[in-house]
Design an enzyme around this catalytic site. Structure first.
Site, PDB file in Angstrom:
ATOM      1  N   HIS A 260      -3.647  -3.481   4.422  1.00 36.55           N
ATOM      2  CA  HIS A 260      -3.387  -4.560   5.179  1.00 36.55           C
ATOM      3  C   HIS A 260      -3.956  -5.916   4.590  1.00 36.55           C
ATOM      4  CE1 HIS A 260      -2.290  -2.718   9.143  1.00 36.55           C
ATOM      5  NE2 HIS A 260      -3.334  -1.575   8.591  1.00 36.55           N
ATOM      6  N   ASP A 323      -7.811   1.476   7.127  1.00 36.29           N
ATOM      7  CA  ASP A 323      -6.825   2.239   7.856  1.00 36.29           C
ATOM      8  C   ASP A 323      -5.694   1.824   7.175  1.00 36.29           C
ATOM      9  OD1 ASP A 323      -6.996  -0.512   8.836  1.00 36.29           O
ATOM     10  OD2 ASP A 323      -5.918  -0.249  10.456  1.00 36.29           O
ATOM     11  N   GLU A 324      -4.552   3.005   7.576  1.00 36.33           N
ATOM     12  CA  GLU A 324      -3.249   2.739   7.228  1.00 36.33           C
ATOM     13  C   GLU A 324      -2.841   2.244   5.831  1.00 36.33           C
ATOM     14  OE1 GLU A 324      -1.425   1.703  11.626  1.00 36.33           O
ATOM     15  OE2 GLU A 324      -2.204   0.056  10.730  1.00 36.33           O
ATOM     16  N   ASN A 325      -3.200   3.067   4.970  1.00 35.01           N
ATOM     17  CA  ASN A 325      -3.020   2.819   3.536  1.00 35.01           C
ATOM     18  C   ASN A 325      -1.675   3.929   3.180  1.00 35.01           C
ATOM     19  OD1 ASN A 325      -2.770   3.152   0.757  1.00 35.01           O
ATOM     20  ND2 ASN A 325      -4.978   3.915   0.476  1.00 35.01           N
TER      21      ASN A 325
END
Ligand code: ACM
Length: 685
Positions: A260, A323-325
């Site tokens: 992100h 998050d969300e790698n």
């Protein structure tokens, strides 16, 4: 607790001596939200409010409490139109014969688990608010304001004794200001809303792919190149932190790393795992740009960065996201792949753990404790970190079992447009929990999340409020406080009260409808939008429209409220009618159906003058047909009349057709009308 009970017994004895009967009413007779731990309503005349009302502080009162008492007085004055003699309440202006006394023992600290308890006693002649800390007194002042009542004689406060304390120490709201920047006044009015429902953590999601929103002295290109000019200056950050602190609210900044991270890499591409150059992301979703965890420069950069931010944000906790790698840029970078081989790092998760541990060292150096999304969880991290569960409550359970503290956001994603009831039923520690008492203590609470993809400063309040008040109650009130109907009744009252804090969740509705009608009469559009809701969960992002940060968020779907109270009411009326067709509810039911039956003829000419409304034209026509079908079913049910095969087939077709979302909204009265039709069919002689 014991002390409170003892105090209460003494108080009861006092009342009995005075022959005052005590009525232990159900908590639900008052419009309080969140419901206090213990309420005793006393069967005597309450406290009558008049223009002579005055407040004094006693004990260890500080500037925060004087300001809060003054704000309370102004709100009371604003609601009642009474001219109170006190202007700003200060130690000097303390009146000698005050009608309300606020007594505290010490100044509260803005730390996890600080004492927020209070006791509020209202008798005919006196209001007494006692609390260990001034923060507890702040919570009590909100309860006091919620108790303001009115009867034919005027304003009064019911005679009560309230003993209150929160169930969970962490009751938060996340606001994402990266996807859409939110001006200072938006944050402030939402902090006021949080304080009104006793929330105590503002989680500020400050950087993401779409924007870096803080002025940074150590790496100034972050805000210069990463924000489109929309960022908070250091002075504004301090102003908001002080504003929150004055309301007993902690501010937790989130700087999401290593993924992100596009906005960081726009400014400093040398931090990235791909060569760049990067440009600010305008779309939503999980993106590839990610920091390179194998370069020492990354840690030198973050060391300097966190040194500055640790000094700017006083809270002991710092949120690092995590998050969300998706790992794409790590997988395609030869240097990173070689580093993993050389250091026996088997996969991307392990590489992120390596990164997290380096970040943890930096944060620890600057006196901060780490909090991160549940992806960061793995059992070699120190026990004072907090796991923020968003993908499922399992992460919360697992981390508590392994000795970690956790907070819950899964189930509190208010951006997914689910009903208040859904969030309200979501308990951080459900009744059937498998956790031991010791493990349960590690669950600190939860946070509602206002992710920013689909909201602007115009619509954000209506996406946060009033549903967040239901979450606030889940996190504050006893677990046993779980009546859905009663929650909705009180939610409506609180929603209205939140407007006095400048929140726009109610008033912006009309404004948006006016724009949609191009300043024509909004009545017919309102009747229609009152019974639709935006599509749920991630559906809106998955449909044919590609939304960006510069899309219009001004259409019917944006004006529509997350939860149609008219549809909810209609559904109840249908149930009451089926139960008893002669009940008074049947009039309200047929009135609504008749309004919908006629509405399309009023809305059609408005749509003709306002092309932006064309997308809902067929749905407006469907509402008319649904209403006709509903009225037919009502008449048939009442008279046990047989519906012809043709009528039944036609009703089925109408119901089926109406179900299709258009303009990304859906009609919320279909299920109850279907129920009416089925009831009519089964009721025929
Ligand atoms: C998240 O919603 N990606 C924490």
């Amino acid at each position: 607790m014991e002390k409170n009970i003892f105090g209460f017994i003494v108080f009861c004895a006092f009342l009995l001596m005075q022959n005052l009967p005590i009525l232990a009413l159900t908590t639900t007779s008052l419009d309080l939200m969140p419901v206090p731990q213990e309420i005793k309503v006393i069967n005597s005349e309450g406290f009558r409010l008049d223009a002579g009302f005055s407040v004094a502080l006693d004990g260890y009162a500080d500037a925060r409490l004087y300001k809060a008492a003054t704000r309370m007085l102004r709100r009371l004055s604003g609601r009642t139109g009474l001219f109170f003699p006190q202007d700003y309440i200060t130690a000097k202006s303390n009146p000698t014969m005050p009608q309300m006394i606020i007594k505290t023992s010490r100044i509260g600290d803005l730390v996890v688990g600080e004492d927020e308890s209070y006791q509020l006693t209202i008798t005919e002649n006196q209001v007494t608010l006692k609390a260990e800390t001034d923060i507890g007194a702040l919570r009590g002042l909100e309860t006091f304001l919620q108790l303001l009542s009115v009867d034919e004689k005027g304003y009064y406060f019911p005679a009560v004794v309230i003993n209150d304390a929160p169930r969970f120490p962490w009751r938060g709201l996340l606001i994402d200001v990266s996807r859409h920047f939110m001006p200072v006044e938006v944050i402030k009015r939402n902090l006021d809303g949080m304080a009104a429902v006793k929330m105590n953590v503002f989680h500020w999601h400050l950087a993401d792919d779409q924007g870096f929103r803080v002025e940074c002295q150590s790496w100034p290109k972050l805000h210069e190149l990463g924000s489109d000019g929309f960022y908070y200056t250091r002075a504004q950050i301090k102003e908001i932190i002080a504003y929150a602190a004055n309301r007993g609210i902690r501010v937790i900044p989130e700087f999401d790393v290593p993924a992100h991270a596009t906005s960081w890499l726009v400014a400093y591409p040398e931090l990235g795992s791909a060569p760049g150059p990067y440009s600010l992301e305008r779309r939503w979703g999980i993106k590839d740009p990610i920091m390179d965890p194998t370069k020492e420069f990354t840690y030198e950069f973050l060391d300097k960065f966190f040194a500055e931010m640790a000094a700017l944000f006083p809270d002991e906790y710092f949120h690092i996201g995590g998050d969300e790698n998706n790992g794409n840029h790590w997988n395609t970078n030869d240097h990173i792949q070689q580093f993993m081989k050389d250091n026996n790092i088997p996969d991307n998760h392990a590489l992120q753990t390596y990164f997290n541990k380096r970040i943890l060292q930096i944060l620890t150096k600057y006196g901060k404790k780490m909090i991160g999304w549940d992806e960061i969880f793995q059992p070699t991290l120190p026990a004072d970190i907090i796991i923020h569960s968003w993908r499922g409550s399992e992460a919360l359970v697992k981390s508590a079992q392994q000795g970690y503290m956790g907070i819950l956001s899964n189930g509190y994603y208010i951006d997914l447009i689910q009903p208040a009831e859904y969030h309200y039923r979501n308990d951080p520690i459900p009744e059937n929990t498998s956790l031991t008492e010791e493990e349960q203590k590690r669950i600190l609470g939860g946070e509602a999340t206002s992710w920013g993809e689909l909201v602007t400063y115009e619509t954000i309040d209506s996406r946060i409020w009033p549903r967040t008040a239901a979450i606030a109650e889940r996190l504050w009130s006893p677990q046993s406080c779980n009546g859905i109907e009663d929650m909705y009744r009180r939610l409506e009252v609180v929603s209205f009260q939140l407007e006095e804090l400048g929140l726009t969740h109610i008033k912006n509705y009309d404004m948006m409808l006016r724009r949609l009608t191009n300043n024509h009469n909004i009545a017919a559009l309102k009747t229609f939008v009152d019974v639709v809701e935006p599509v749920k969960r991630y559906e809106r992002l998955l449909q044919e429209i590609t939304y960006t940060s510069y899309s219009p968020y001004t259409r019917v779907v944006d004006a529509a409220r997350p939860e149609s109270m008219t549809a909810r009411r209609f559904s109840q009326l249908v149930d009451q009618f089926i139960e008893n067709p002669k009940a008074p509810a049947s009039h309200e039911l047929t009135d609504l159906l008749k309004i919908w039956e006629n509405n399309h003829s009023f809305l059609k000419p408005i749509i003709a003058k306002s092309p932006v409304l064309q997308e809902i034209e067929t749905m407006s026509a469907d509402l008319q047909e649904l209403a006709e079908t509903g009225l037919l079913a009502v008449r048939a049910y009442r008279k046990h009349k047989r519906l012809s095969r043709k009528q039944i087939e036609s009703a089925r077709a109408v119901l089926e057709k109406a179900k299709k979302p258009r303009g990304q909204v859906e009609l919320m009265v279909i299920a109850p009308i279907e129920k009416l039709v089925l009831a009519a069919i089964s009721n025929q002689k």
